[in-house]
Design an enzyme around this catalytic site. Sequence first.
Site, PDB file in Angstrom:
ATOM      1  CD1 TRP A  37      32.114  77.887  73.829  1.00 10.23           C
ATOM      2  CD2 TRP A  37      30.678  76.690  72.627  1.00 10.23           C
ATOM      3  NE1 TRP A  37      30.958  78.626  73.695  1.00 10.23           N
ATOM      4  CE2 TRP A  37      30.067  77.910  72.956  1.00 10.23           C
ATOM      5  CE3 TRP A  37      29.957  75.778  71.858  1.00 10.23           C
ATOM      6  CZ2 TRP A  37      28.783  78.245  72.568  1.00 10.23           C
ATOM      7  CZ3 TRP A  37      28.674  76.106  71.470  1.00 10.23           C
ATOM      8  CH2 TRP A  37      28.100  77.328  71.817  1.00 10.23           C
ATOM      9  CG  ASP A  40      33.374  73.830  76.266  1.00  7.75           C
ATOM     10  OD1 ASP A  40      33.625  75.046  76.192  1.00  7.75           O
ATOM     11  OD2 ASP A  40      32.467  73.361  76.976  1.00  7.75           O
ATOM     12  CD  GLN A 105      35.557  79.523  75.499  1.00  5.73           C
ATOM     13  OE1 GLN A 105      35.841  78.501  74.886  1.00  5.73           O
ATOM     14  NE2 GLN A 105      34.464  79.635  76.227  1.00  5.73           N
ATOM     15  CG  ASP A 165      29.984  82.819  79.859  1.00  6.23           C
ATOM     16  OD1 ASP A 165      31.164  82.437  79.846  1.00  6.23           O
ATOM     17  OD2 ASP A 165      29.137  82.398  79.047  1.00  6.23           O
ATOM     18  NE  ARG A 198      22.212  80.408  80.162  1.00  8.24           N
ATOM     19  CZ  ARG A 198      23.335  79.970  79.590  1.00  8.24           C
ATOM     20  NH1 ARG A 198      23.911  78.859  80.013  1.00  8.24           N
ATOM     21  NH2 ARG A 198      23.884  80.635  78.604  1.00  8.24           N
ATOM     22  CE1 TYR A 351      26.581  78.947  82.268  1.00  5.63           C
ATOM     23  CE2 TYR A 351      26.861  81.289  81.931  1.00  5.63           C
ATOM     24  CZ  TYR A 351      26.879  80.008  81.436  1.00  5.63           C
ATOM     25  OH  TYR A 351      27.194  79.807  80.136  1.00  5.63           O
ATOM     26  CD1 TRP A 352      30.195  81.042  84.085  1.00  4.63           C
ATOM     27  CD2 TRP A 352      31.850  80.080  85.253  1.00  4.63           C
ATOM     28  NE1 TRP A 352      30.739  80.035  83.304  1.00  4.63           N
ATOM     29  CE2 TRP A 352      31.757  79.436  83.992  1.00  4.63           C
ATOM     30  CE3 TRP A 352      32.824  79.650  86.154  1.00  4.63           C
ATOM     31  CZ2 TRP A 352      32.587  78.385  83.613  1.00  4.63           C
ATOM     32  CZ3 TRP A 352      33.661  78.597  85.777  1.00  4.63           C
ATOM     33  CH2 TRP A 352      33.531  77.981  84.520  1.00  4.63           C
ATOM     34  CD  GLU A 395      26.689  74.687  81.382  1.00  3.94           C
ATOM     35  OE1 GLU A 395      25.447  74.548  81.362  1.00  3.94           O
ATOM     36  OE2 GLU A 395      27.273  75.639  80.837  1.00  3.94           O
TER      37      GLU A 395
HETATM   38  C1  GLC Z   1      29.385  78.779  78.680  1.00  5.52           C
HETATM   39  C2  GLC Z   1      30.560  78.750  79.649  1.00  5.52           C
HETATM   40  C3  GLC Z   1      31.852  78.621  78.876  1.00  5.52           C
HETATM   41  C4  GLC Z   1      31.793  77.385  77.977  1.00  5.52           C
HETATM   42  C5  GLC Z   1      30.523  77.367  77.121  1.00  5.52           C
HETATM   43  C6  GLC Z   1      30.319  76.016  76.434  1.00  5.52           C
HETATM   44  O1  GLC Z   1      29.408  79.889  77.871  1.00  5.52           O
HETATM   45  O2  GLC Z   1      30.573  79.882  80.455  1.00  5.52           O
HETATM   46  O3  GLC Z   1      32.949  78.538  79.731  1.00  5.52           O
HETATM   47  O4  GLC Z   1      32.905  77.297  77.186  1.00  5.52           O
HETATM   48  O5  GLC Z   1      29.394  77.604  77.904  1.00  5.52           O
HETATM   49  O6  GLC Z   1      30.323  74.977  77.365  1.00  5.52           O
END
Ligand code: GLC
Length: 429
Positions: A37, A40, A105, A165, A198, A351-352, A395
């Site tokens: 990613w 990341d 990203q 996300d 999620r 999550y977010w 995470e």
């Molecule tokens: C999720 C997160 C994103 C991250 C990915 C891998 O999609 O929202 O920010 O890059 O996971 O960790």
Amino acid sequence: MDQKSKEALDESARTILKQNDRGGYTIPTKDLYPFQWNWDSSLVALGLSTFDLDRAWTELETLLSAQWDNGMVPHIVFWKDDEGYFPGPGEWGAQRTPPTSGITQPPVAATVARRLFAHPGNPDARRAVRLVETLDRWHQWFADARDPNGTGLVAIIHPWESGRDNLPDWDVPLSIVDTSGVGEYRRRDTEHVDASQRPQKADYDRYMALVQFGRDNAWDTDVIAHHSPFWVADVGMNAILRRAETDLAWLADAVGKPLIAARATARARQLEKGFERLWSEKLGGYVSLDLKTNQQASDLSAGSWLAFYAGSVHPARAEQMMQLLAKWQEKVRYSVPSFDPTNPLFDDIRYWRGPVWAIINWMISEGLTRNGYVQAADRIRTDTRALIADTGFFEYFSPLTAQGGGGDFFSWTASMWLSWATPLPDEIA
Ligand code: GLC
């Protein structure tokens, strides 16, 4: 924390990074995210640099080697197959080798590269020059493809591009996305993690509709800029890009590339102007803006404080934002929640929509320090350290209970521990 527990945690963090190493790149965590990613990897390079600087450079180089011909650096690079992930290369239809997703990203890579370059023991300047050229092309792609009218704000075309996300900022802009053609699909994330943590099905349908839109238009940036159903200036993305441009300018100067430095500086100025449109007098902070409707998001998120990371914030505005941060901190035990904890949409473990993320905390704290708010920055670092030390390398974390959410043995959390959250020797009791 005593010396012994610090050393044990340092060791666990290094072990996580080594176990998630797939040879030249690091996966976020196995099962849930088995590929490379974009942000990341960049953020993981900070942790790697604490024990293997060469490997840290390689992490960035591997990521940037997947750059598209038009300059975009994709958000996922599928170096190896893995059946357990959806949407995979087929759904993205990017027609690239290696296969990649079709979106990008937040570009933290230049900021990280600058830090690696400044590291004692570095650098091999030729390596840095190559990175600088690639980063310049990527940043120019942002200007061309995502701000074709030169307004100083770049758009995202998918919530996943923001890296945040399912943030409530996207609820309204996503609501107009037509999902009638999406069809049946099998999500894999909820096979690895409890569904309560999620994004919900309605959101996921919209995510897939946007993936299909890009794929059906062969990821053509012109078509996308004119017709994407989702075209939003994310406050986080814009702040991170602005900061990245200033770091790229610095790095380009340091390696003798003045033309690139001048271009990056010009783009940074343009972004600084555009950023003004994200200020909300009503809320007293910077927020995302739906560029299709010219509607600002109705609430602040942790991304609002990335304005400090982007550059300097006018003192009167900064004071207002610091008061709001203090209000948020009265509502939660650990800061900074990803979304306004006084808002009914706040959800501490989804999550977010509420949880604390170590990487966002690093960026906010770094920005606050640069703007002179050293104590506030330190509080965020202390909170992050407590979450990781007491709960583990998850995470993300609940800002109310410290419960760990999403994946475990998570690379960027381990990286933030090693490069930032860990106590300094004189802080160890
Ligand atoms: C999720 C997160 C994103 C991250 C990915 C891998 O999609 O929202 O920010 O890059 O996971 O960790």
